[in-house]
Design a protein around this motif. Sequence first.
Motif, PDB file in Angstrom:
ATOM      1  N   ARG A  49      -4.076  -8.783   6.618  1.00 15.93           N
ATOM      2  CA  ARG A  49      -3.391  -7.578   7.081  1.00 15.93           C
ATOM      3  C   ARG A  49      -2.790  -6.848   5.885  1.00 15.93           C
ATOM      4  O   ARG A  49      -2.148  -7.450   5.032  1.00 15.93           O
ATOM      5  N   THR A  82      -8.342 -13.061   8.857  1.00 16.04           N
ATOM      6  CA  THR A  82      -7.889 -11.673   8.751  1.00 16.04           C
ATOM      7  C   THR A  82      -6.809 -11.512   7.685  1.00 16.04           C
ATOM      8  O   THR A  82      -5.855 -12.287   7.621  1.00 16.04           O
ATOM      9  N   THR A 129     -10.305   2.188   4.529  1.00 21.08           N
ATOM     10  CA  THR A 129      -9.107   2.897   4.971  1.00 21.08           C
ATOM     11  C   THR A 129      -9.019   4.266   4.306  1.00 21.08           C
ATOM     12  O   THR A 129      -8.632   5.259   4.946  1.00 21.08           O
ATOM     13  N   GLU A 158      -6.712  -3.843   8.365  1.00 19.07           N
ATOM     14  CA  GLU A 158      -7.139  -5.240   8.353  1.00 19.07           C
ATOM     15  C   GLU A 158      -8.507  -5.353   7.705  1.00 19.07           C
ATOM     16  O   GLU A 158      -9.311  -4.427   7.773  1.00 19.07           O
ATOM     17  N   THR A 159      -8.738  -6.488   7.067  1.00 26.34           N
ATOM     18  CA  THR A 159     -10.052  -6.792   6.512  1.00 26.34           C
ATOM     19  C   THR A 159     -10.267  -8.294   6.649  1.00 26.34           C
ATOM     20  O   THR A 159      -9.307  -9.057   6.736  1.00 26.34           O
ATOM     21  N   GLN A 160     -11.518  -8.704   6.692  1.00 28.94           N
ATOM     22  CA  GLN A 160     -11.823 -10.123   6.895  1.00 28.94           C
ATOM     23  C   GLN A 160     -12.048 -10.826   5.558  1.00 28.94           C
ATOM     24  O   GLN A 160     -12.997 -10.522   4.843  1.00 28.94           O
ATOM     25  N   PHE A 202      -1.391   0.821   8.345  1.00 26.29           N
ATOM     26  CA  PHE A 202      -1.693  -0.594   8.514  1.00 26.29           C
ATOM     27  C   PHE A 202      -3.210  -0.735   8.612  1.00 26.29           C
ATOM     28  O   PHE A 202      -3.887   0.094   9.222  1.00 26.29           O
ATOM     29  N   VAL A 243      -0.217  -6.783   0.720  1.00 23.77           N
ATOM     30  CA  VAL A 243      -0.701  -7.700   1.754  1.00 23.77           C
ATOM     31  C   VAL A 243       0.475  -8.111   2.631  1.00 23.77           C
ATOM     32  O   VAL A 243       1.513  -8.540   2.133  1.00 23.77           O
ATOM     33  N   LEU A 244       0.303  -7.970   3.935  1.00 21.53           N
ATOM     34  CA  LEU A 244       1.339  -8.354   4.888  1.00 21.53           C
ATOM     35  C   LEU A 244       1.190  -9.807   5.318  1.00 21.53           C
ATOM     36  O   LEU A 244       2.177 -10.516   5.490  1.00 21.53           O
ATOM     37  N   SER A 245      -0.058 -10.231   5.509  1.00 24.77           N
ATOM     38  CA  SER A 245      -0.314 -11.623   5.883  1.00 24.77           C
ATOM     39  C   SER A 245      -1.756 -11.971   5.573  1.00 24.77           C
ATOM     40  O   SER A 245      -2.634 -11.096   5.542  1.00 24.77           O
ATOM     41  N   HIS A 246      -2.011 -13.256   5.349  1.00 23.54           N
ATOM     42  CA  HIS A 246      -3.367 -13.708   5.057  1.00 23.54           C
ATOM     43  C   HIS A 246      -3.428 -15.223   5.212  1.00 23.54           C
ATOM     44  O   HIS A 246      -2.407 -15.907   5.332  1.00 23.54           O
TER      45      HIS A 246
END
Length: 206
Positions: free
Chosen positions: A108, A106, A190, A99-101, A97, A124-127
């Motif tokens: 994820r 964020t 990562t 994260e990046t901005q 897992f 991508v998990l969420s954005h």
Amino acid sequence: MSTATLDWKQKPHFMGLLLGGFALLVCVLVALGAKWTDPLIALRTQEDTQKLLDQVIPAELYDTAPTKEPFDLTLDGQTVQGFRARKAGQVTAVALFAETQGYGGTIRLLLGIDAQGVLTGVRVLSHSETPGLGDKIQTNKSDWILGFAGLSLGNPDEQGWHVKKDGGQFDSFTGATITPRAMVKGVHETLTLFAKHSAELLDSKE
């Protein structure tokens, strides 16, 4: 009135006992319901997680479901969570897992990386990126993110790990450079973390 007849006003303590008994019955039913449903919820969660992992780690890389081996490590002062995939007892890949901005906040990510440090998939998990522009990082909007599979720290070289606008090899989105730039940065960071701590990430002895 017969003495055997219950007068609610004269016997308020009976009401208290009745309500207490009812509350106890509800608690027992809730506890029994949890006992029956919790295993089903846990199974469904595991199935959903496995479906997600299947998108970043090819099934041929493991003979034991990665969901069986989650891990939580502290590396360079940050918490790193993920799953290990094994085949014949050896760790063949990890899912990390990250994260990046991005432009909207964020982003994820979940990255699959094999034991040689090659990306097997990124999702991508969420954005919170702009609909119609930055949301092209989703597979249902564009196949852009699929281009990470097969890449590593050495492929491309350091300069290549940038969007084309910055002299690298990755395409930007029309009207939205910040999002792909953030994605490339997050994936590269990562991979760098993996390369630095591959011994810990590939070894179950934490």
